[in-house]
Design a protein around this motif. Structure first.
Motif, PDB file in Angstrom:
ATOM      1  N   LEU A  32      45.789  38.762  37.929  1.00  0.00           N
ATOM      2  CA  LEU A  32      46.724  37.573  38.468  1.00  0.00           C
ATOM      3  C   LEU A  32      47.986  38.468  38.745  1.00  0.00           C
ATOM      4  O   LEU A  32      48.727  39.154  38.059  1.00  0.00           O
ATOM      5  CB  LEU A  32      46.427  36.782  37.763  1.00  0.00           C
ATOM      6  CG  LEU A  32      47.692  35.462  37.413  1.00  0.00           C
ATOM      7  CD1 LEU A  32      46.792  34.258  38.345  1.00  0.00           C
ATOM      8  CD2 LEU A  32      47.664  34.810  35.752  1.00  0.00           C
ATOM      9  N   VAL A  33      47.841  37.903  40.523  1.00  0.00           N
ATOM     10  CA  VAL A  33      49.634  38.606  40.967  1.00  0.00           C
ATOM     11  C   VAL A  33      50.306  37.197  41.392  1.00  0.00           C
ATOM     12  O   VAL A  33      49.567  36.453  41.551  1.00  0.00           O
ATOM     13  CB  VAL A  33      48.958  39.411  42.062  1.00  0.00           C
ATOM     14  CG1 VAL A  33      48.630  40.262  41.523  1.00  0.00           C
ATOM     15  CG2 VAL A  33      48.204  39.007  42.411  1.00  0.00           C
ATOM     16  N   THR A 181      38.285  40.040  30.621  1.00  0.00           N
ATOM     17  CA  THR A 181      40.194  39.813  30.594  1.00  0.00           C
ATOM     18  C   THR A 181      40.753  39.555  31.667  1.00  0.00           C
ATOM     19  O   THR A 181      40.120  39.108  33.266  1.00  0.00           O
ATOM     20  CB  THR A 181      40.418  41.960  30.958  1.00  0.00           C
ATOM     21  OG1 THR A 181      40.017  42.271  30.073  1.00  0.00           O
ATOM     22  CG2 THR A 181      41.689  41.529  30.733  1.00  0.00           C
ATOM     23  N   VAL A 182      41.960  39.066  31.430  1.00  0.00           N
ATOM     24  CA  VAL A 182      42.520  38.092  32.586  1.00  0.00           C
ATOM     25  C   VAL A 182      44.323  39.070  32.003  1.00  0.00           C
ATOM     26  O   VAL A 182      44.700  38.629  31.849  1.00  0.00           O
ATOM     27  CB  VAL A 182      42.593  37.381  32.723  1.00  0.00           C
ATOM     28  CG1 VAL A 182      43.886  36.385  33.284  1.00  0.00           C
ATOM     29  CG2 VAL A 182      41.136  36.417  32.792  1.00  0.00           C
ATOM     30  N   VAL A 183      44.527  39.900  33.524  1.00  0.00           N
ATOM     31  CA  VAL A 183      45.454  40.982  33.856  1.00  0.00           C
ATOM     32  C   VAL A 183      46.323  40.280  34.469  1.00  0.00           C
ATOM     33  O   VAL A 183      46.717  40.512  36.167  1.00  0.00           O
ATOM     34  CB  VAL A 183      45.399  42.145  33.242  1.00  0.00           C
ATOM     35  CG1 VAL A 183      44.620  42.492  34.545  1.00  0.00           C
ATOM     36  CG2 VAL A 183      46.674  42.622  33.393  1.00  0.00           C
ATOM     37  N   SER A 184      48.426  39.966  34.044  1.00  0.00           N
ATOM     38  CA  SER A 184      49.213  39.431  34.930  1.00  0.00           C
ATOM     39  C   SER A 184      49.580  40.700  35.008  1.00  0.00           C
ATOM     40  O   SER A 184      49.685  41.394  34.251  1.00  0.00           O
ATOM     41  CB  SER A 184      49.755  38.108  34.700  1.00  0.00           C
ATOM     42  OG  SER A 184      51.102  38.269  35.081  1.00  0.00           O
ATOM     43  N   ILE A 198      40.713  39.605  42.225  1.00  0.00           N
ATOM     44  CA  ILE A 198      42.089  38.954  42.102  1.00  0.00           C
ATOM     45  C   ILE A 198      42.094  37.973  42.599  1.00  0.00           C
ATOM     46  O   ILE A 198      41.836  36.710  43.378  1.00  0.00           O
ATOM     47  CB  ILE A 198      42.697  40.141  43.057  1.00  0.00           C
ATOM     48  CG1 ILE A 198      43.685  40.347  42.931  1.00  0.00           C
ATOM     49  CG2 ILE A 198      42.917  39.502  44.494  1.00  0.00           C
ATOM     50  CD1 ILE A 198      44.420  41.153  41.817  1.00  0.00           C
ATOM     51  N   CYS A 199      43.483  37.371  42.330  1.00  0.00           N
ATOM     52  CA  CYS A 199      44.145  35.858  42.307  1.00  0.00           C
ATOM     53  C   CYS A 199      45.738  35.525  42.625  1.00  0.00           C
ATOM     54  O   CYS A 199      46.194  36.409  41.783  1.00  0.00           O
ATOM     55  CB  CYS A 199      43.923  34.601  41.518  1.00  0.00           C
ATOM     56  SG  CYS A 199      44.085  32.967  41.740  1.00  0.00           S
ATOM     57  N   ILE A 212      37.906  41.689  45.072  1.00  0.00           N
ATOM     58  CA  ILE A 212      38.503  43.062  45.641  1.00  0.00           C
ATOM     59  C   ILE A 212      37.645  43.394  46.814  1.00  0.00           C
ATOM     60  O   ILE A 212      38.452  43.419  48.204  1.00  0.00           O
ATOM     61  CB  ILE A 212      38.856  43.347  44.311  1.00  0.00           C
ATOM     62  CG1 ILE A 212      40.106  42.633  43.724  1.00  0.00           C
ATOM     63  CG2 ILE A 212      39.940  45.036  45.195  1.00  0.00           C
ATOM     64  CD1 ILE A 212      40.526  44.215  42.980  1.00  0.00           C
ATOM     65  N   GLU A 213      36.711  44.012  46.809  1.00  0.00           N
ATOM     66  CA  GLU A 213      35.353  44.304  47.448  1.00  0.00           C
ATOM     67  C   GLU A 213      35.599  43.520  48.735  1.00  0.00           C
ATOM     68  O   GLU A 213      36.006  44.026  49.629  1.00  0.00           O
ATOM     69  CB  GLU A 213      34.273  44.664  47.430  1.00  0.00           C
ATOM     70  CG  GLU A 213      34.461  46.133  45.852  1.00  0.00           C
ATOM     71  CD  GLU A 213      35.472  46.922  46.768  1.00  0.00           C
ATOM     72  OE1 GLU A 213      35.219  47.989  47.782  1.00  0.00           O
ATOM     73  OE2 GLU A 213      36.204  47.288  45.977  1.00  0.00           O
TER      74      GLU A 213
END
Length: 301
Positions: A32-33, A181-184, A198-199, A212-213
């Motif tokens: 999460l970006v 896993t959700v990682v910011s 990716i979001c 991502i690919e």
């Protein structure tokens, strides 16, 4: 699978997130970006059930999370601000956590993680550095063997060896027991190496959500020149979905969102003298997609 549909949340009449739709596959490592203030932390707090949305649905395998003990019991959430357990030692915190999650607690995992991070289990959290507190939180979280791990800027400030160890634990859990896993994070280079989805969020809205690919195959940096010939007009460039462009002499640099087949068709139609595709990093894709400081960034690359 975690699904978010039309999620909206406001604070004091100010929108934090608006009409968010996300699909997080089971067993994925989902990045999460977004820029500061984009709504990432609010989303993670709603995903953890700490907050409830004003509108929309958040479902874990079809079950709501807010005030749902069975779903919350499968979630481990590590926030950026670690203020819990301040008076307890790591060993005492483990005993407390093991009592809460007796059915899933794995003491061997906890012991192994503590040794791996070289932590003193008898040290109080209040005496630990921020980095040590994060490592301690990871020891407690992994020993719980959660089905879902939510991380809000969890690895910032940790040294490279510790970061690598944490990512390996996450990847192993995803492979061994399909942990989601959700990682910011702001460290896009690390996300690029470990995430499969990716979001990107901007001003509380999703602007990009993709494997991502697939993302790498759809966004390209082109180096194009027609030499002494005439560069195609804007109408001639129309089939290209240009996110950003700049020129250096007779060479144009275009950031485009097109499939390889569409790029091949463009080359066959316009016949450039020079046409090269340059690989983009996730960091560059993030900047171009969100439109933040793209001119300053590309002028340096």
């Amino acid at each position: 699978m975690i699904e978010l549909r039309s999620i909206t949340k406001t604070f004091d009449a100010k929108s934090a997130v608006s009409d968010i739709d996300m699909t997080i596959p089971t067993g994925s490592i989902y990045g999460l970006v977004g820029t500061n203030g984009s709504g990432k932390t609010t989303l993670l707090r709603m995903l953890s059930g700490v907050l409830t949305q004003d509108r929309g649905i958040i479902a874990y395998d079809g079950q709501p999370v807010y005030e749902n003990a069975s779903v919350k019991g499968a979630i481990a959430f590590i926030p950026d601000d670690l203020s819990f357990f301040s008076r307890l030692t790591l060993k005492d915190a483990a005993s407390f956590t093991a009592g809460l999650y007796a059915s899933s607690w794995n003491q061997d995992l906890f012991t192994t993680a503590v040794k791996q991070f070289r932590l003193d289990p008898k040290m109080q959290f209040s005496r630990m550095s921020k980095g040590m507190k994060k490592q301690g939180a990871f020891c407690l979280a992994f020993a719980r063997q959660p089905r879902y791990l939510l991380l809000d800027e969890p690895i910032d400030g940790l040294d490279p060896i510790v970061r690598k160890d944490i990512w390996e634990l996450i990847v192993d859990a995803a492979a061994d027991r399909s942990m989601t896993t959700v990682v910011s994070s702001h460290n896009l280079r690390e996300l690029e190496g470990y995430c499969d989805h990716i979001c990107a969020i901007k001003a509380g809205r999703v602007v990009l959500e993709q494997d991502i690919e697939e993302l790498r195959s759809d966004i390209h940096k082109l180096q194009v020149s027609y030499g002494t010939g005439t560069r195609p007009s804007e109408q001639g460039l129309a089939p290209l979905k240009v996110l950003h462009e700049y020129e250096r002499g007779s060479v144009s640099y275009l950031i485009v969102r097109n499939t390889p087949a569409e790029l091949e068709a463009f080359v066959n139609r316009t016949h450039p003298v020079i046409f090269d595709t340059i690989a983009l990093t996730l960091e560059e894709i993030f900047i171009y997609e969100l439109g933040e400081n793209s001119h300053d960034y590309t002028s340096k690359h």
